[in-house]
Design a protein around this motif. Structure first.
Motif, mmCIF file in Angstrom:
data_model
loop_
_atom_site.group_PDB
_atom_site.id
_atom_site.type_symbol
_atom_site.label_atom_id
_atom_site.label_comp_id
_atom_site.label_asym_id
_atom_site.label_seq_id
_atom_site.Cartn_x
_atom_site.Cartn_y
_atom_site.Cartn_z
ATOM 1 N N HIS A 182 54.867 31.967 -3.656
ATOM 2 C CA HIS A 182 54.762 30.907 -4.655
ATOM 3 C C HIS A 182 55.549 29.708 -4.029
ATOM 4 C CE1 HIS A 182 53.471 34.052 -7.377
ATOM 5 N NE2 HIS A 182 54.487 33.820 -8.222
ATOM 6 N N ILE A 183 55.057 28.494 -4.364
ATOM 7 C CA ILE A 183 55.776 27.189 -4.040
ATOM 8 C C ILE A 183 56.195 26.588 -5.256
ATOM 9 C CG2 ILE A 183 55.190 24.846 -3.486
ATOM 10 C CD1 ILE A 183 52.424 26.069 -2.216
ATOM 11 N N TYR A 184 57.288 26.299 -5.201
ATOM 12 C CA TYR A 184 58.230 25.976 -6.037
ATOM 13 C C TYR A 184 58.780 24.337 -5.890
ATOM 14 C CZ TYR A 184 59.048 30.473 -8.078
ATOM 15 O OH TYR A 184 58.913 31.691 -8.634
ATOM 16 N N GLU A 185 58.923 23.493 -7.028
ATOM 17 C CA GLU A 185 59.502 22.312 -6.902
ATOM 18 C C GLU A 185 60.920 22.659 -6.188
ATOM 19 O OE1 GLU A 185 61.755 19.068 -10.088
ATOM 20 O OE2 GLU A 185 61.005 20.946 -10.708
ATOM 21 N N GLY A 186 61.148 21.480 -5.227
ATOM 22 C CA GLY A 186 62.306 21.782 -4.249
ATOM 23 C C GLY A 186 62.000 22.382 -2.792
ATOM 24 N N ASP A 187 60.720 23.188 -2.877
ATOM 25 C CA ASP A 187 60.724 23.936 -1.692
ATOM 26 C C ASP A 187 60.112 22.993 -0.757
ATOM 27 O OD1 ASP A 187 61.026 26.530 -2.612
ATOM 28 O OD2 ASP A 187 59.037 27.017 -2.890
ATOM 29 N N ILE A 188 60.548 23.344 0.583
ATOM 30 C CA ILE A 188 60.111 22.512 2.017
ATOM 31 C C ILE A 188 58.946 23.169 2.401
ATOM 32 C CG2 ILE A 188 60.703 21.697 4.009
ATOM 33 C CD1 ILE A 188 63.639 21.944 3.225
ATOM 34 N N LEU A 189 57.840 22.584 2.763
ATOM 35 C CA LEU A 189 56.539 23.020 3.279
ATOM 36 C C LEU A 189 56.542 22.518 4.636
ATOM 37 C CD1 LEU A 189 54.311 22.118 0.093
ATOM 38 C CD2 LEU A 189 55.240 24.273 0.649
ATOM 39 N N PHE A 190 55.671 23.335 5.498
ATOM 40 C CA PHE A 190 55.359 23.126 6.710
ATOM 41 C C PHE A 190 53.780 22.689 6.576
ATOM 42 C CE2 PHE A 190 53.711 24.213 10.928
ATOM 43 C CZ PHE A 190 54.317 23.367 11.711
ATOM 44 N N VAL A 191 53.250 21.481 6.651
ATOM 45 C CA VAL A 191 51.716 21.220 6.365
ATOM 46 C C VAL A 191 51.342 20.856 7.744
ATOM 47 C CG1 VAL A 191 50.440 19.329 5.361
ATOM 48 C CG2 VAL A 191 52.644 19.913 4.230
ATOM 49 N N LYS A 192 50.202 21.815 8.000
ATOM 50 C CA LYS A 192 49.163 21.557 9.167
ATOM 51 C C LYS A 192 47.902 21.042 8.521
ATOM 52 C CE LYS A 192 49.953 25.734 10.843
ATOM 53 N NZ LYS A 192 49.917 26.840 11.418
ATOM 54 N N VAL A 193 47.152 20.377 9.103
ATOM 55 C CA VAL A 193 46.006 19.543 8.635
ATOM 56 C C VAL A 193 45.054 19.439 9.947
ATOM 57 C CG1 VAL A 193 44.804 17.600 7.459
ATOM 58 C CG2 VAL A 193 47.091 18.303 6.766
ATOM 59 N N LEU A 194 44.063 19.870 9.970
ATOM 60 C CA LEU A 194 42.922 19.500 10.892
ATOM 61 C C LEU A 194 41.847 18.701 10.349
ATOM 62 C CD1 LEU A 194 42.098 19.971 13.915
ATOM 63 C CD2 LEU A 194 40.989 22.227 13.156
ATOM 64 N N ARG A 195 41.806 17.544 10.929
ATOM 65 C CA ARG A 195 40.480 16.742 10.568
ATOM 66 C C ARG A 195 39.538 16.470 11.631
ATOM 67 N NH1 ARG A 195 43.965 12.400 7.127
ATOM 68 N NH2 ARG A 195 44.396 13.838 5.364
ATOM 69 N N ALA A 196 38.334 16.088 11.529
ATOM 70 C CA ALA A 196 37.512 15.878 12.710
ATOM 71 C C ALA A 196 37.756 15.097 13.908
ATOM 72 C CB ALA A 196 36.169 15.244 12.007
ATOM 73 N N ASP A 197 38.962 14.098 13.375
ATOM 74 C CA ASP A 197 39.318 13.076 14.422
ATOM 75 C C ASP A 197 40.668 13.234 14.768
ATOM 76 O OD1 ASP A 197 40.123 12.347 11.812
ATOM 77 O OD2 ASP A 197 40.142 10.328 12.119
#
Length: 124
Positions: free
Chosen positions: A48-63
């Motif tokens: 579960h993701i809660y307000e105040g959580d810290i997320l590690f975000v990984k995004v792969l886009r074409a460029d």
């Protein structure tokens, strides 16, 4: 609409996270500064993701590919995170949760109450 309304807060007496439907229950035990609402979303590992959580975000886009840490806030009736290379909360959390976009991963790696140092850099 059938959405779970859950809050988590740090229990000062037992030194653990409590999950409640009403954060005012047991208010003497829960640190009110630690309370965060469940966003209704789960990370890439099912947590579960809660307000105040810290997320590690990984995004792969074409460029390009990028990864960063950000925290989740609730403002103006929605949950927000910071975008890449910005100090502003300019990205709706829901924008990254899309079953047709497997090129985005969110992982809960801590929270601003217990692990604020994670936002300073690096991954837990």
């Amino acid at each position: 609409m059938n959405r779970k309304i859950i809050f988590k807060g740090w229990n000062n007496k037992y030194k653990c996270w409590d999950y409640v439907n009403n954060p005012m229950e047991d208010c003497a035990l829960i640190d009110q500064n630690s309370v965060g609402q469940y966003t209704g979303l789960d990370d890439s590992k099912g947590k579960h993701i809660y307000e105040g959580d810290i997320l590690f975000v990984k995004v792969l886009r074409a460029d390009n590919y990028f990864e960063y840490n950000t925290d989740v806030i609730f403002e103006d009736g929605a949950f927000w995170i910071k975008g890449e290379n910005t100090k502003d909360y300019d990205t709706l959390l829901y924008a990254y949760i899309n079953p047709t976009s497997p090129l985005v991963e969110l992982e809960v790696v801590g929270n601003v109450f217990s692990n604020p140092e994670i936002l300073k850099g690096g991954r837990k």
